[in-house]
Design a protein around this motif. Structure first.
Motif, PDB file in Angstrom:
ATOM      1  N   ARG A 154       0.834  -1.215   0.000  1.00 15.62           N
ATOM      2  CA  ARG A 154       0.000   0.000   0.000  1.00 15.62           C
ATOM      3  C   ARG A 154       0.862   1.256   0.000  1.00 15.62           C
ATOM      4  O   ARG A 154       0.498   2.269  -0.599  1.00 15.62           O
ATOM      5  N   GLU A 187       1.775   1.669  -3.499  1.00 14.63           N
ATOM      6  CA  GLU A 187       0.593   2.139  -4.225  1.00 14.63           C
ATOM      7  C   GLU A 187       0.389   3.637  -4.014  1.00 14.63           C
ATOM      8  O   GLU A 187       0.104   4.382  -4.969  1.00 14.63           O
ATOM      9  N   GLU A 188       0.527   4.095  -2.786  1.00 15.17           N
ATOM     10  CA  GLU A 188       0.348   5.515  -2.483  1.00 15.17           C
ATOM     11  C   GLU A 188       1.354   6.362  -3.250  1.00 15.17           C
ATOM     12  O   GLU A 188       0.994   7.384  -3.845  1.00 15.17           O
ATOM     13  N   ARG A 236       2.928   5.548  -6.038  1.00 13.35           N
ATOM     14  CA  ARG A 236       2.614   5.436  -7.469  1.00 13.35           C
ATOM     15  C   ARG A 236       1.466   6.364  -7.844  1.00 13.35           C
ATOM     16  O   ARG A 236       1.513   7.085  -8.846  1.00 13.35           O
ATOM     17  N   VAL A 241      -2.539  -2.809 -12.784  1.00 14.50           N
ATOM     18  CA  VAL A 241      -1.380  -3.541 -12.270  1.00 14.50           C
ATOM     19  C   VAL A 241      -1.542  -4.994 -12.688  1.00 14.50           C
ATOM     20  O   VAL A 241      -2.528  -5.640 -12.340  1.00 14.50           O
ATOM     21  N   VAL A 282       2.881  -7.784  -9.390  1.00 11.44           N
ATOM     22  CA  VAL A 282       3.400  -7.071  -8.234  1.00 11.44           C
ATOM     23  C   VAL A 282       4.244  -8.033  -7.409  1.00 11.44           C
ATOM     24  O   VAL A 282       3.979  -9.235  -7.364  1.00 11.44           O
ATOM     25  N   ALA A 305       6.302  -3.465  -9.574  1.00  8.26           N
ATOM     26  CA  ALA A 305       4.984  -3.570 -10.206  1.00  8.26           C
ATOM     27  C   ALA A 305       5.135  -3.387 -11.709  1.00  8.26           C
ATOM     28  O   ALA A 305       5.971  -2.605 -12.170  1.00  8.26           O
ATOM     29  N   TRP A 355       2.818  -2.172 -14.762  1.00  4.66           N
ATOM     30  CA  TRP A 355       1.609  -1.399 -14.962  1.00  4.66           C
ATOM     31  C   TRP A 355       1.320  -1.334 -16.449  1.00  4.66           C
ATOM     32  O   TRP A 355       2.183  -0.938 -17.232  1.00  4.66           O
TER      33      TRP A 355
END
Length: 151
Positions: free
Chosen positions: A37, A40-41, A43, A63, A66, A115, A117
């Motif tokens: 997370r 993720e934040e 990104r 995504v 990962v 990750a 993407w």
């Protein structure tokens, strides 16, 4: 599948994320899932700065892969510093690496996340060329020219 090798190249974006008490598991460390997370934040803050949703509103990032290597547990209180790196840019995909360190002591390396993407056309569901701003920033970083701002 694309390579998601960690990088020591220039960061595209850096963000500090405070650890919350509720992020801890029964062993008193940040739960492994929450480390992703943090990535993720970082990104999503990076793409917000780039303005990809405004630049290409017909596209959405997905995504497709990962991973995470955990180096040392994260306790509380702490603030993690997440740096976003591009390791590869393709026509519609980008491979990202996230170095997650202690914001107050960057020598403490908590984790390395990766990750892949892929940019997808919302209507057709098919891959589409990544937004130009993202491609430009990744290409600059891969050539060693990209600069970032500190949090």
């Amino acid at each position: 599948m694309h390579s998601t090798k960690p990088t020591t190249g220039p960061a595209l974006h850096i963000v500090d994320v405070p650890v919350r008490w509720s992020d801890l598991d029964a062993d008193g460390r940040v739960n492994n899932v929450l480390v992703l997370r943090f990535a993720e934040e970082a990104r999503m803050q990076w793409t917000s700065v780039l303005g990809t949703s405004t630049e290409a509103p017909e596209l959405m990032p997905v995504v497709v892969n990962v991973g995470c290597t955990f180096h040392t547990p994260i306790g509380y209180p702490a603030t993690v510093r997440v740096s976003v790196h591009c390791t590869r840019i393709g026509r519609s995909s980008v491979d990202l690496c996230f170095e997650i360190r202690d914001a107050s002591n960057p020598e403490v390396h908590f984790a390395t996340a990766t990750a892949v993407w892929v940019w997808v056309d919302k209507r057709s569901g098919r891959s589409a060329p990544a937004p130009a701003s993202l491609r430009e920033r990744c290409n600059k970083a891969l050539s060693g020219m990209e600069m970032h701002s500190e949090p």
